[in-house]
Write a protein that holds these residues in place. Structure first.
Motif, PDB file in Angstrom:
ATOM      1  N   GLU A  15      26.253  58.374  57.708  1.00 31.45           N
ATOM      2  CA  GLU A  15      26.291  57.379  58.094  1.00 31.45           C
ATOM      3  C   GLU A  15      27.342  56.241  57.870  1.00 31.45           C
ATOM      4  N   ALA A  16      28.713  57.236  57.152  1.00 29.82           N
ATOM      5  CA  ALA A  16      30.259  56.079  56.934  1.00 29.82           C
ATOM      6  C   ALA A  16      30.469  56.101  58.785  1.00 29.82           C
ATOM      7  N   ILE A  17      29.994  57.133  59.848  1.00 33.87           N
ATOM      8  CA  ILE A  17      29.959  57.288  61.255  1.00 33.87           C
ATOM      9  C   ILE A  17      29.872  56.671  61.819  1.00 33.87           C
ATOM     10  N   ASP A  18      28.332  56.103  61.423  1.00 32.11           N
ATOM     11  CA  ASP A  18      27.153  55.056  62.492  1.00 32.11           C
ATOM     12  C   ASP A  18      27.778  53.569  62.287  1.00 32.11           C
ATOM     13  N   SER A  19      28.276  53.203  60.794  1.00 34.62           N
ATOM     14  CA  SER A  19      28.142  51.874  60.120  1.00 34.62           C
ATOM     15  C   SER A  19      29.741  51.615  61.287  1.00 34.62           C
ATOM     16  N   VAL A  20      30.301  52.593  61.592  1.00 33.35           N
ATOM     17  CA  VAL A  20      31.820  52.028  62.333  1.00 33.35           C
ATOM     18  C   VAL A  20      31.037  51.499  63.952  1.00 33.35           C
ATOM     19  N   LEU A  21      30.436  52.355  64.280  1.00 35.99           N
ATOM     20  CA  LEU A  21      29.541  52.041  65.944  1.00 35.99           C
ATOM     21  C   LEU A  21      28.861  51.312  65.878  1.00 35.99           C
ATOM     22  N   LYS A  22      28.327  50.796  64.534  1.00 40.38           N
ATOM     23  CA  LYS A  22      26.804  49.534  64.639  1.00 40.38           C
ATOM     24  C   LYS A  22      28.037  48.332  64.445  1.00 40.38           C
ATOM     25  N   GLN A  23      29.128  48.164  64.481  1.00 41.46           N
ATOM     26  CA  GLN A  23      29.950  46.481  63.943  1.00 41.46           C
ATOM     27  C   GLN A  23      29.978  45.963  64.778  1.00 41.46           C
ATOM     28  N   GLN A  78      46.673  47.546  66.863  1.00 41.84           N
ATOM     29  CA  GLN A  78      47.096  46.715  65.296  1.00 41.84           C
ATOM     30  C   GLN A  78      46.874  46.069  63.804  1.00 41.84           C
ATOM     31  N   TYR A  79      45.771  47.292  63.459  1.00 42.49           N
ATOM     32  CA  TYR A  79      45.395  46.796  62.382  1.00 42.49           C
ATOM     33  C   TYR A  79      44.903  48.085  62.657  1.00 42.49           C
ATOM     34  N   ILE A  80      45.061  49.406  60.838  1.00 39.36           N
ATOM     35  CA  ILE A  80      44.484  50.007  60.460  1.00 39.36           C
ATOM     36  C   ILE A  80      44.048  49.721  59.109  1.00 39.36           C
ATOM     37  N   VAL A  81      42.610  50.976  59.179  1.00 38.12           N
ATOM     38  CA  VAL A  81      41.720  51.123  57.696  1.00 38.12           C
ATOM     39  C   VAL A  81      41.022  52.147  57.698  1.00 38.12           C
ATOM     40  N   ARG A  82      41.479  52.508  56.715  1.00 36.90           N
ATOM     41  CA  ARG A  82      40.471  53.778  56.169  1.00 36.90           C
ATOM     42  C   ARG A  82      39.352  53.523  55.285  1.00 36.90           C
ATOM     43  N   LEU A  83      38.025  54.575  55.559  1.00 34.95           N
ATOM     44  CA  LEU A  83      36.751  54.540  55.264  1.00 34.95           C
ATOM     45  C   LEU A  83      36.772  55.991  55.144  1.00 34.95           C
ATOM     46  N   ASP A  84      36.487  56.429  53.777  1.00 31.25           N
ATOM     47  CA  ASP A  84      35.869  57.191  53.548  1.00 31.25           C
ATOM     48  C   ASP A  84      34.497  57.575  54.090  1.00 31.25           C
ATOM     49  N   PRO A  85      34.627  58.924  54.417  1.00 31.68           N
ATOM     50  CA  PRO A  85      33.035  59.737  54.168  1.00 31.68           C
ATOM     51  C   PRO A  85      32.105  59.346  53.718  1.00 31.68           C
ATOM     52  N   ASP A  86      32.186  59.391  52.061  1.00 33.68           N
ATOM     53  CA  ASP A  86      30.978  59.136  51.550  1.00 33.68           C
ATOM     54  C   ASP A  86      30.701  57.402  51.396  1.00 33.68           C
ATOM     55  N   ASP A  90      29.754  47.234  55.605  1.00 36.46           N
ATOM     56  CA  ASP A  90      28.479  46.122  56.799  1.00 36.46           C
ATOM     57  C   ASP A  90      29.140  45.829  57.748  1.00 36.46           C
ATOM     58  N   GLU A  91      27.764  45.650  58.810  1.00 35.37           N
ATOM     59  CA  GLU A  91      28.717  45.393  60.076  1.00 35.37           C
ATOM     60  C   GLU A  91      28.921  44.348  60.133  1.00 35.37           C
ATOM     61  N   TYR A 192      30.580  49.124  51.200  1.00 34.10           N
ATOM     62  CA  TYR A 192      29.381  50.407  50.189  1.00 34.10           C
ATOM     63  C   TYR A 192      29.958  50.954  49.633  1.00 34.10           C
ATOM     64  N   TYR A 193      30.250  51.113  48.557  1.00 29.81           N
ATOM     65  CA  TYR A 193      31.476  52.079  47.887  1.00 29.81           C
ATOM     66  C   TYR A 193      30.414  53.237  46.933  1.00 29.81           C
ATOM     67  N   ARG A 194      30.360  54.312  47.332  1.00 34.83           N
ATOM     68  CA  ARG A 194      29.418  55.513  46.888  1.00 34.83           C
ATOM     69  C   ARG A 194      30.022  56.001  45.521  1.00 34.83           C
ATOM     70  N   GLN A 195      29.043  56.238  43.960  1.00 39.49           N
ATOM     71  CA  GLN A 195      29.713  56.607  42.630  1.00 39.49           C
ATOM     72  C   GLN A 195      28.653  58.290  43.316  1.00 39.49           C
ATOM     73  N   HIS A 196      29.603  58.922  43.128  1.00 35.64           N
ATOM     74  CA  HIS A 196      28.252  60.274  42.863  1.00 35.64           C
ATOM     75  C   HIS A 196      28.978  61.501  42.235  1.00 35.64           C
ATOM     76  N   SER A 197      28.532  62.127  41.755  1.00 35.77           N
ATOM     77  CA  SER A 197      29.249  63.536  41.174  1.00 35.77           C
ATOM     78  C   SER A 197      30.937  63.680  41.746  1.00 35.77           C
ATOM     79  N   THR A 198      30.891  64.095  42.933  1.00 39.07           N
ATOM     80  CA  THR A 198      31.996  65.124  43.535  1.00 39.07           C
ATOM     81  C   THR A 198      32.476  63.813  44.065  1.00 39.07           C
TER      82      THR A 198
END
Length: 211
Positions: A15-23, A78-86, A90-91, A192-198
């Motif tokens: 889901e994280a990867i697909d959200s980049v592909l859909k930008q 020129q610009y860089i951003v981290r996306l956590d895999p969980d 937004d597109e 979308y920042y996901r809260q979960h047990s891990t």
């Protein structure tokens, strides 16, 4: 550059990867660094190996901040951003944030508000950052560690990530950044920042000790 350090997030990473592909913004590269996962992550990641805009790195476990610095060295942008895999974007995330930096040369980073969601993608809350101004103490209102877009040269100039720390990487970077440079907040929820047990943010003891 969007980069994604992954350790055992096979449950969420597609889901994280697909959200980049859909930008809506198309001039991007994605660097996925699998940090020694022991789950099915690499099988999922390999499904994207044929995409020319995606680079995949496999390594033995080195930890988040070492992996962050590897991604910075690999970045061609020129610009860089981290996306956590969980989490996921937004597109219009890349379009809005890169446009903000393009038009405002005095700012070294830009970060948006975000949706707080649960494991089932249900929105729990919308996090609205306090507006950055002289009335606020910048030390008390850091950008989120992930999903903050930096000018890469500034990130390098402040020494990148301190590899001593195992969590709260965003706070360390923030304290170094605000000594010399100006941040910009976009008051739109754009990831979308996901809260979960891990989730790493659940380990309050480590977070307090690091701070």
């Amino acid at each position: 550059t969007v980069y994604m350090p992954n350790y055992n997030y096979g449950k969420y990473i597609s889901e994280a990867i697909d959200s980049v592909l859909k930008q809506s913004f198309i001039d991007w590269e994605l660097i996925i660094i699998d940090d020694g996962s022991t789950d099915n992550s690499i099988n999922i990641i390999n499904n994207y190996r044929e995409n020319p805009k995606v680079r995949i790195i496999q390594q033995k476990n080195k930890g988040l901040n070492v992996t962050n610095n590897i991604a910075i060295r690999l970045s061609n942008s020129q610009y860089i951003v981290r996306l956590d895999p969980d989490d996921y974007l937004d597109e219009n995330f890349l379009l809005v944030l890169s446009n903000a930096l393009d038009k405002n040369s005095k700012y070294g980073l830009v970060y948006p508000d975000y949706y707080l969601i649960n494991e089932n993608k249900e929105i729990i809350n919308i996090h609205i950052h306090s507006k950055v101004n002289k009335k606020n103490s910048l030390k008390d209102s850091p950008a989120h560690g992930a999903c903050t877009m930096f000018r890469k040269d500034i990130l390098v100039n402040i020494g990148s990530y301190d590899e001593v720390f195992k969590c709260q990487d965003g706070y360390d970077i923030w304290l170094k950044f605000i000594q010399k440079y100006h941040p910009l907040n976009i008051n739109l929820p754009l990831f979308y920042y996901r809260q979960h047990s891990t989730s790493i943010t659940k380990n309050k003891k480590n977070i307090i000790e690091t701070k």
